[in-house]
Design an enzyme around this catalytic site. Structure first.
Site, PDB file in Angstrom:
ATOM      1  N   CYS A  71      11.800  -1.795   3.759  1.00 23.33           N
ATOM      2  CA  CYS A  71      10.737  -1.615   2.767  1.00 23.33           C
ATOM      3  C   CYS A  71       9.702  -0.597   3.254  1.00 23.33           C
ATOM      4  CB  CYS A  71      10.123  -2.963   2.414  1.00 23.33           C
ATOM      5  SG  CYS A  71       9.247  -2.956   0.833  1.00 23.33           S
ATOM      6  N   PHE A  72       8.507  -1.028   3.595  1.00 21.71           N
ATOM      7  CA  PHE A  72       7.504  -0.108   4.133  1.00 21.71           C
ATOM      8  C   PHE A  72       8.062   0.606   5.363  1.00 21.71           C
ATOM      9  CE2 PHE A  72       3.104   0.887   5.692  1.00 21.71           C
ATOM     10  CZ  PHE A  72       2.594   1.405   4.520  1.00 21.71           C
TER      11      PHE A  72
ATOM     12  N   GLY B 275       0.794  -1.220   0.000  1.00 26.89           N
ATOM     13  CA  GLY B 275       0.000   0.000   0.000  1.00 26.89           C
ATOM     14  C   GLY B 275       0.828   1.272   0.000  1.00 26.89           C
TER      15      GLY B 275
ATOM     16  N   PHE C  17       6.576   2.433  -4.037  1.00 29.51           N
ATOM     17  CA  PHE C  17       6.671   3.781  -3.490  1.00 29.51           C
ATOM     18  C   PHE C  17       8.098   4.007  -2.991  1.00 29.51           C
ATOM     19  CE2 PHE C  17       2.229   2.714  -3.320  1.00 29.51           C
ATOM     20  CZ  PHE C  17       1.555   3.898  -3.580  1.00 29.51           C
TER      21      PHE C  17
ATOM     22  N   HIS D  90      14.967  -5.897   0.628  1.00 35.19           N
ATOM     23  CA  HIS D  90      14.726  -7.038   1.520  1.00 35.19           C
ATOM     24  C   HIS D  90      16.019  -7.794   1.812  1.00 35.19           C
ATOM     25  CE1 HIS D  90      10.201  -7.203   1.416  1.00 35.19           C
ATOM     26  NE2 HIS D  90      10.460  -6.363   0.427  1.00 35.19           N
TER      27      HIS D  90
ATOM     28  N   GLU E 277      16.526 -10.149   3.958  1.00 30.36           N
ATOM     29  CA  GLU E 277      16.364 -11.504   4.498  1.00 30.36           C
ATOM     30  C   GLU E 277      16.600 -12.589   3.454  1.00 30.36           C
ATOM     31  OE1 GLU E 277      13.023 -10.776   2.215  1.00 30.36           O
ATOM     32  OE2 GLU E 277      13.687  -9.522   3.879  1.00 30.36           O
TER      33      GLU E 277
ATOM     34  N   ASN F  13      10.778  -5.216  -3.582  1.00 31.20           N
ATOM     35  CA  ASN F  13       9.355  -5.252  -3.883  1.00 31.20           C
ATOM     36  C   ASN F  13       8.736  -3.965  -3.362  1.00 31.20           C
ATOM     37  OD1 ASN F  13       6.649  -5.665  -4.237  1.00 31.20           O
ATOM     38  ND2 ASN F  13       6.453  -7.210  -2.633  1.00 31.20           N
TER      39      ASN F  13
END
Length: 380
Positions: free
Chosen positions: A264-265, A238, A309, A354, A356, A306
């Site tokens: 990320c977010f 989102g 935004f 990411h 991980e 991924n």
């Protein structure tokens, strides 16, 4: 999304983009209809981890690799409890999976979880179209769901945009849970689940961290009730402009100067907490082969991404924020997008990608060690 479980490659299917571009192929996975934002992922492997990544909520993922499904589906590599993509687009699905860990085919996994897909289309042409025109709303229709082109296009155009979408609470855990440390416990971390992938707390647990995974709506009181040595903010789907709750929580964490790590977010949340804006990328970064430079060391890493935004922060200077000096620590070498932030006057940093490595390279695994070092320094 409405589906039936009659997955078959003999059923016709159609992909309709919001700008009127149409691709015709065959059903792959469940038969029916689905809607989402059409995006492409350049990873040559790791489709199971991609499909089960909560950050792909409400997105129709286009695989740029021509053949998908060769290694089937297993019971170990899921990054969450379900497939989150709203649709899947492939060119040449494997007819028979071949891998000793496979328990079923990718097609069967899509059918079992009612995920509508399409195969047999020119994914190279589709990817070029999305690069030139940008990610956009789309629909996949197969079997009896196929109607007139005018009708299908109108239904796609009636769907909500990804910009302005608040999705992180949809995918986050509703109940707190604990991932125990592997071996001797060294630290306790409160991890805010905004769409966390299963491998992320595992990577922390490997370093002696007991991870308390908390809902996206957790309060500061709930975070500090676990007596954390550090706080982690996860990836998620989102528009970060809608995430006022997580931004307020991170602000409280920063005010307490607790060691903080976001991915990320979580990177976008840190950007907002520091006073930077966020914006939607034209077509985003998705895949496991994105070059990023760590500006603190000069090292170039191949990384897994991924995100659609990004943070709008200056690349050429140190910024003054209410929490002290901040700088862009990582950049994408393809387009100079901000890929990491760090505070210089207190223990907080984040990256947009990411580390991980599920799926993806291990170049960025050191970031978990960097988080450990922050907690060690704070304890000292």
């Amino acid at each position: 999304m409405t589906t039936s479980t009659r997955g078959t490659t003999r059923v016709p299917a159609v992909l309709v983009l919001e700008d009127g571009r149409i691709f015709r192929g065959r059903a792959y996975g469940a038969v029916g209809e689905t809607f989402g934002e059409a995006v492409f992922s350049t990873g040559m492997t790791g489709y199971q981890e991609t499909l089960t990544d909560p950050s792909y909520d409400r997105q129709i993922v286009v695989a740029t690799t021509p053949q998908i499904g060769n290694t089937g589906w297993n019971d170990e590599d899921d990054e969450s409890g379900r497939i989150w993509v709203s649709g899947y687009v492939v060119r040449d699905p494997a007819r028979v999976p071949s891998n000793w860990r496979s328990t079923r085919s990718l097609d069967n996994a899509l059918v079992q979880q009612n995920v509508v897909g399409i195969s047999g289309i020119d994914t190279r042409a589709l990817t070029r179209h999305l690069r030139e025109s940008g990610s956009m709303r789309a629909g996949i229709f197969s079997g009896e769901a196929i109607g007139s082109e005018t009708e299908l296009l109108a239904r796609v155009q009636a769907q909500p945009q990804m910009k302005g979408a608040s999705l992180y609470e949809e995918v986050a855990t509703k109940e707190a849970y604990v991932v125990p440390a592997v071996g001797e416990k060294r630290f306790t971390v409160a991890a805010i689940d905004l769409g966390i992938k299963g491998m992320t707390p595992h990577r922390m647990a490997e370093r002696g961290i007991e991870v308390h995974v908390l809902p996206a709506t957790a309060s500061a009181a709930e975070v500090y009730a676990v007596d954390p040595d550090g706080v982690f903010f996860s990836n998620g789907p989102g528009d970060p402009a809608t995430a006022d709750g997580p931004v307020a929580l991170m602000t409280e964490v920063l005010e307490r100067k607790t060691p903080l790590f976001g991915i990320c977010f979580g990177n976008q949340i840190l950007g907002r907490a520091l006073g930077f804006g966020t914006y939607k990328l034209k077509y985003g970064h998705r895949g496991i082969n994105q070059p990023v430079q760590d500006r603190t060391t000069g090292k170039v890493e191949v990384t897994a991404h991924n995100h659609g935004f990004a943070v709008d922060a200056p690349l050429d200077k140190v910024s003054e924020t209410k929490f002290g000096r901040a700088e862009v620590s990582h950049i994408c070498l393809n387009d100079d997008v901000v890929e990491g932030l760090q505070l210089l006057d207190q223990p907080a940093f984040s990256v947009q990608y990411h580390p991980e490595a599920a799926a993806g390279p291990h170049d960025a695994a050191y970031l978990f060690d960097r988080f450990v070092s922050l907690m060690e320094g704070q304890r000292a």
